[in-house]
Design an enzyme around this catalytic site. Structure first.
Site, PDB file in Angstrom:
ATOM      1  N   HIS A 154       0.883  -1.301   0.106  1.00  0.00           N
ATOM      2  CA  HIS A 154       0.084  -0.013   0.155  1.00  0.00           C
ATOM      3  C   HIS A 154       0.753   1.191   0.141  1.00  0.00           C
ATOM      4  O   HIS A 154       0.528   2.050   0.976  1.00  0.00           O
ATOM      5  CB  HIS A 154      -0.890   0.034   1.210  1.00  0.00           C
ATOM      6  CG  HIS A 154      -2.089  -0.934   1.157  1.00  0.00           C
ATOM      7  ND1 HIS A 154      -3.131  -1.023   2.029  1.00  0.00           N
ATOM      8  CD2 HIS A 154      -2.166  -2.227   0.292  1.00  0.00           C
ATOM      9  CE1 HIS A 154      -3.822  -2.170   1.793  1.00  0.00           C
ATOM     10  NE2 HIS A 154      -3.424  -2.465   0.674  1.00  0.00           N
ATOM     11  N   GLU A 246     -13.436   1.477  -4.425  1.00  0.00           N
ATOM     12  CA  GLU A 246     -13.962   2.880  -4.436  1.00  0.00           C
ATOM     13  C   GLU A 246     -13.360   3.644  -5.484  1.00  0.00           C
ATOM     14  O   GLU A 246     -12.342   3.716  -5.929  1.00  0.00           O
ATOM     15  CB  GLU A 246     -13.749   3.683  -3.205  1.00  0.00           C
ATOM     16  CG  GLU A 246     -13.881   3.178  -1.946  1.00  0.00           C
ATOM     17  CD  GLU A 246     -14.042   3.978  -0.735  1.00  0.00           C
ATOM     18  OE1 GLU A 246     -13.339   4.747  -0.810  1.00  0.00           O
ATOM     19  OE2 GLU A 246     -14.685   3.481   0.454  1.00  0.00           O
ATOM     20  N   TYR A 256     -12.569  10.790   3.804  1.00  0.00           N
ATOM     21  CA  TYR A 256     -12.907   9.511   2.963  1.00  0.00           C
ATOM     22  C   TYR A 256     -13.053   8.372   3.512  1.00  0.00           C
ATOM     23  O   TYR A 256     -13.577   7.392   3.260  1.00  0.00           O
ATOM     24  CB  TYR A 256     -12.504   9.577   1.698  1.00  0.00           C
ATOM     25  CG  TYR A 256     -12.611  10.587   0.856  1.00  0.00           C
ATOM     26  CD1 TYR A 256     -11.943  11.855   0.843  1.00  0.00           C
ATOM     27  CD2 TYR A 256     -13.565  10.703  -0.042  1.00  0.00           C
ATOM     28  CE1 TYR A 256     -12.265  12.980   0.255  1.00  0.00           C
ATOM     29  CE2 TYR A 256     -13.749  11.766  -0.967  1.00  0.00           C
ATOM     30  CZ  TYR A 256     -13.243  13.077  -0.789  1.00  0.00           C
ATOM     31  OH  TYR A 256     -13.366  13.948  -1.613  1.00  0.00           O
ATOM     32  N   TYR A 267     -10.547  -8.623   5.995  1.00  0.00           N
ATOM     33  CA  TYR A 267      -9.989 -10.005   5.361  1.00  0.00           C
ATOM     34  C   TYR A 267     -10.544 -11.114   6.150  1.00  0.00           C
ATOM     35  O   TYR A 267     -10.831 -11.946   5.993  1.00  0.00           O
ATOM     36  CB  TYR A 267      -8.574 -10.135   5.022  1.00  0.00           C
ATOM     37  CG  TYR A 267      -8.268  -9.125   3.835  1.00  0.00           C
ATOM     38  CD1 TYR A 267      -8.899  -9.159   2.373  1.00  0.00           C
ATOM     39  CD2 TYR A 267      -7.273  -7.900   4.067  1.00  0.00           C
ATOM     40  CE1 TYR A 267      -8.304  -8.481   1.447  1.00  0.00           C
ATOM     41  CE2 TYR A 267      -7.209  -7.146   2.847  1.00  0.00           C
ATOM     42  CZ  TYR A 267      -7.615  -7.438   1.773  1.00  0.00           C
ATOM     43  OH  TYR A 267      -7.525  -6.698   0.668  1.00  0.00           O
TER      44      TYR A 267
END
Ligand code: CA
Ligand code: CA
Length: 374
Positions: A154, A246, A256, A267
């Site tokens: 990420h 998204e 957000y 998960y």
């Protein structure tokens, strides 16, 4: 050979399915574009076109390649030292708004440093190398995500310039650490707005509230696409957890929601509250459950596919698809999802309005595919 075998198997499966189907419906009419394999790479991540129609392509392990318009020849213009473990590597590449005069190229990569790893924004100049080719020189790192943390996921690292060419938007993922996305002092899990030198842009919206001066919006997870449309709206896509991918309309100063709100779940199956009115978080304009795993984002402005002008195109990783999102002003709605048979990392618009895709595969399995009108 593996690729060919798989492809042949895929064809066979398709044929068998078609021939055994008893539906009155004809077999799927197929895709509304022609696919041409132009070249292949080793884990390509991003691409962009030069004014002369050649392409810059990044490979995850650190090569930046300059590829001829027909894809038949290539040269390495930079070999960058990057940390390519896991999701890391050499990532985005975008031309400066004034590339024609500055020859500046902006790019991003992950690196190791004090505290762990992080994503870096950098730039260089693409100049003749004296031997008939080009070389990316004057390379300088401009900005590093804060803080560096352990792990290989990420990073995000996508780059977009404001329509006026004055500012640079840079995405920093939350590094699979969840809470940094809500931390006002960290740049992780944020959309940042920077000057072209990588400094905090003046007038960022959250400074008075004590946020880091680079932050434009927050509460994001893994932002692998960011782009302006022709009206100047800023769109972003991000990977959700289990569900909840998204597309967001990015507005200054807004939250957000990640990791406090998501239309997906963890998960391990545990719930994350869905977005709902009044929760204080900006809901996505479109979301997917099950996921598409969005890898790249492009907003189409060409004339080869006039029916899609102004729409967003997303490369699907785990979904092995090309996804179209219909954009109308500040509204978004799901459009098509075409099966591409391979993880799609990057979507780009070519100079003639064709749509170009990069697959996400390793050596010779990361193909460059050109989609043209039938
Ligand atoms: Ca690109
Ligand atoms: Ca949820």
């Amino acid at each position: 050979m593996i690729r060919k075998t798989l492809f042949a198997t895929g064809l066979l499966t398709t044929t068998l399915l078609a021939s055994t189907a008893c539906s009155a419906q004809p077999a799927a009419a197929g895709k509304p574009f022609k696919e041409t394999i132009v070249a292949d790479f080793d884990s390509p991540w991003a691409m962009t076109f030069l004014p002369d129609k050649r392409m810059l392509v990044t490979e995850k392990k650190g090569e930046m390649l300059l590829v001829s318009a027909d894809g038949k020849s290539r040269q390495t213009v930079a070999t960058l030292t990057v940390d390519s473990a896991g999701q890391g590597g050499l990532m985005d590449v975008v031309l400066a708004p004034d590339f024609a005069t500055s020859q500046r190229v902006y790019f991003s990569y992950s690196t190791a440093g004090e505290g762990g790893k992080g994503v870096v924004l950098a730039r260089g100049r693409l100049r003749p190398n004296g031997g008939g080719g080009e070389r990316l020189g004057e390379i300088e790192a401009l900005f590093s995500a804060r803080p560096f943390v352990e792990g290989n996921g990420h990073y995000s690292g996508r780059i977009a310039f404001s329509p006026d060419g004055k500012y640079l938007f840079f995405t920093n993922g939350e590094r699979q650490k969840f809470t940094p996305a809500q931390d006002p002092k960290m740049t992780l899990g944020k959309v940042l707005r920077l000057t072209l030198d990588g400094k905090p842009a003046p007038g960022n919206p959250l400074v008075a509230k004590g946020f880091a001066p680079e932050i434009w919006s927050y509460g994001h997870r893994n932002l692998l696409g960011i782009a302006f449309d022709k009206q100047g709206n800023l769109w972003e896509q991000e990977m959700g957890p289990k569900g909840g991918d998204e597309v967001n309309l990015i507005k200054p100063g807004l939250n957000y929601g990640w990791p406090n709100a998501s239309n997906g779940s963890n998960y391990d199956g545990s719930d994350i509250p869905d977005h709902k009115p009044g929760d204080g978080y900006e809901p996505p304009m479109v979301f997917w459950n099950p996921v598409i795993s969005p890898g790249g984002l492009m907003i189409y402005s060409g004339s080869m596919f006039p029916q899609w002008k102004g729409d967003a195109f997303i490369g699907g990783l785990s979904s092995k698809s090309l996804v179209r999102v219909h954009l109308t002003g500040t509204n978004a709605a799901k459009g098509d999802q075409w099966d591409m048979g391979a993880r799609i990392r990057e979507v780009e618009q070519g100079p003639d309005g064709a749509i170009w895709l990069l697959e996400d595969g390793g050596d010779s399995q990361g193909r460059l595919i050109k989609l043209t009108a039938k």
